[in-house]
Design an enzyme around this catalytic site. Structure first.
Site, PDB file in Angstrom:
ATOM      1  N   CYS A  83       0.835  -0.889  -0.028  1.00  0.00           N
ATOM      2  CA  CYS A  83      -0.070   0.025  -0.016  1.00  0.00           C
ATOM      3  C   CYS A  83       0.863   0.916   0.010  1.00  0.00           C
ATOM      4  CB  CYS A  83      -0.770   0.176   1.222  1.00  0.00           C
ATOM      5  SG  CYS A  83      -2.052   1.583   1.454  1.00  0.00           S
ATOM      6  N   CYS A 355      -0.606  22.548   4.999  1.00  0.00           N
ATOM      7  CA  CYS A 355      -0.724  20.736   4.721  1.00  0.00           C
ATOM      8  C   CYS A 355       0.924  20.573   4.072  1.00  0.00           C
ATOM      9  CB  CYS A 355      -1.498  19.628   4.635  1.00  0.00           C
ATOM     10  SG  CYS A 355      -1.933  20.648   3.039  1.00  0.00           S
TER      11      CYS A 355
END
Length: 396
Positions: A83, A355
């Site tokens: 993943c 962010c």
């Protein structure tokens, strides 16, 4: 370079951490961005991407000499070929934060010429079970899973250790049409929301399968909003950021404040309390549903006015002079045009929520061209196990 290195296995000395969840190594004049490694290690790495330029990407497939900070990942899929969601599961949580701090410091120095010690602070709840929103995709067998790193390949999963426990059960318990994307959200009341996503004429549309209206709690208020609209993914992040904005914004009573990229008005609510009923808060947000949710949630604060549209298009007509500006732009940052428009309003204080440390550092440099200095910075591990980090900068 004519010969591709794709698939080649190299023995590497791993260098410093770099922005993006990897470390840097160098071989024969080329830069390798190596995932699943840590600074100072010696590894065997397989090249996974080579586009023929000065760099390529690789995965550490064997650790020959490991770091003292290396641990066994809590998820077996956080490994080469697995993943792509988590970058640092193989590092101790405290060391993950140290790596992120090094990235933020490096970006500030390189892009803004600022040398500053950075500390990334943990949020309550620990490194697992925090992710309240997850996007999944159905593989060829209809089983929902997550995409591999830099790939459309779907990795089937039974669960995700960084997701809020139980939040993926509805999506993982059935088969779906191959290629269907699903988004799950767990709100502040632990209610689960699930929608199916489809792309129609280049635009993403959602079909709500359960829930739809989320309840969140932050800044001393209860919020009701689109469950799949913008809200901080970590359950503790929204309130933590709101508290810091309250401290740093310090908007004067009766003053004027802007909340740019306002979402549903989390920071606008804080600014409204500070300026009081005789002040003004302008909230600009491009998402129409977010504006609608914001207007409803802040209906008790008439000093907040909303404008729907892109910040760069609307900021030129914002009320001036302005005392305080708070901005929380998307990952690409605000950019020079928005920075110029903010500076033209001559605010005393600018609180920048970011962010992406590279975008933050670039915009800090743009603000410096207008005489604004970075006077404070805090960073939070709002995305444990990943390379992402949330920063808040105070410019004066």
């Amino acid at each position: 370079m004519s010969d591709s290195w794709l698939g080649r296995v190299l023995e590497l000395e791993v260098g410093p951490v770099a922005h993006g969840g990897h470390c840097v190594s160098r071989v024969d004049g080329r830069v390798l961005f190596v995932r699943h490694a840590l600074p100072g290690e010696r590894v065997r790495a397989e090249v996974t991407e080579d586009k023929g330029g000065s760099f390529c990407r690789a995965d550490a497939i064997e650790v020959l000499s490991g770091s003292e900070h290396r641990v066994t990942p809590p998820c077996p899929l956080a490994a080469p070929g697995g993943c792509g969601g988590c970058d640092w599961q193989h590092a101790e949580p405290a060391y993950q934060r140290a790596l992120k701090a090094a990235v933020v410091a490096e970006q500030l120095q390189r892009l803004a010429g600022i040398t500053r010690e950075v500390v990334v602070e943990p949020l309550e709840g620990g490194p697992l079970g925090w992710r309240s929103r997850v996007r999944l995709v159905a593989g060829r067998d209809g089983q929902a899973g997550l995409r591999a790193h830099h790939s459309h390949r779907v990795i089937p999963i039974d669960d995700c250790p960084i997701a809020v426990p139980g939040s993926l059960d509805a999506a993982l318990s059935k088969r779906w049409r191959p290629g269907v994307e699903l988004e799950t959200t767990c709100d502040g009341e632990n209610h689960l929301h699930l929608r199916e996503l489809a792309t129609v004429r280049g635009r993403t549309q959602g079909k709500q399968l359960s829930g739809g209206m989320a309840v969140q709690h932050a800044a001393g208020r209860d919020w009701r909003l689109d469950a799949h609209g913008f809200w901080q993914v970590h359950p503790q992040a929204a309130d933590t950021l709101a508290q810091l904005v309250r401290e740093w914004a310090d908007a004067p009573l009766g003053g004027v404040a802007w909340d740019l990229y306002a979402g549903v008005g989390l920071f606008a609510s804080v600014l409204a309390e500070q300026v009081g009923p005789d002040g003004q808060v302008l909230a600009i947000e491009s998402g129409r549903r977010a504006v609608s949710d914001g207007e409803r949630n802040l209906a008790d604060l008439p000093q907040v006015s909303w404008r729907s549209g892109r910040v760069e298009h609307l900021i030129e007509d914002a009320p001036t002079p302005v005392d305080v500006v708070v901005l929380d732009p998307p990952r690409k940052g605000a950019g020079r045009a928005v920075v110029n428009a903010i500076a033209a309003g001559e605010p005393d204080r600018i609180v920048y929520v970011a962010c992406d440390p590279a975008a933050l550092a670039r915009d800090v440099q743009f603000f410096a061209e207008h005489g604004y200095s970075l006077t404070d910075l805090r960073a939070f591990d709002a995305f444990p196990m990943t390379h992402h980090v949330e920063c808040v900068a105070l410019l004066q």
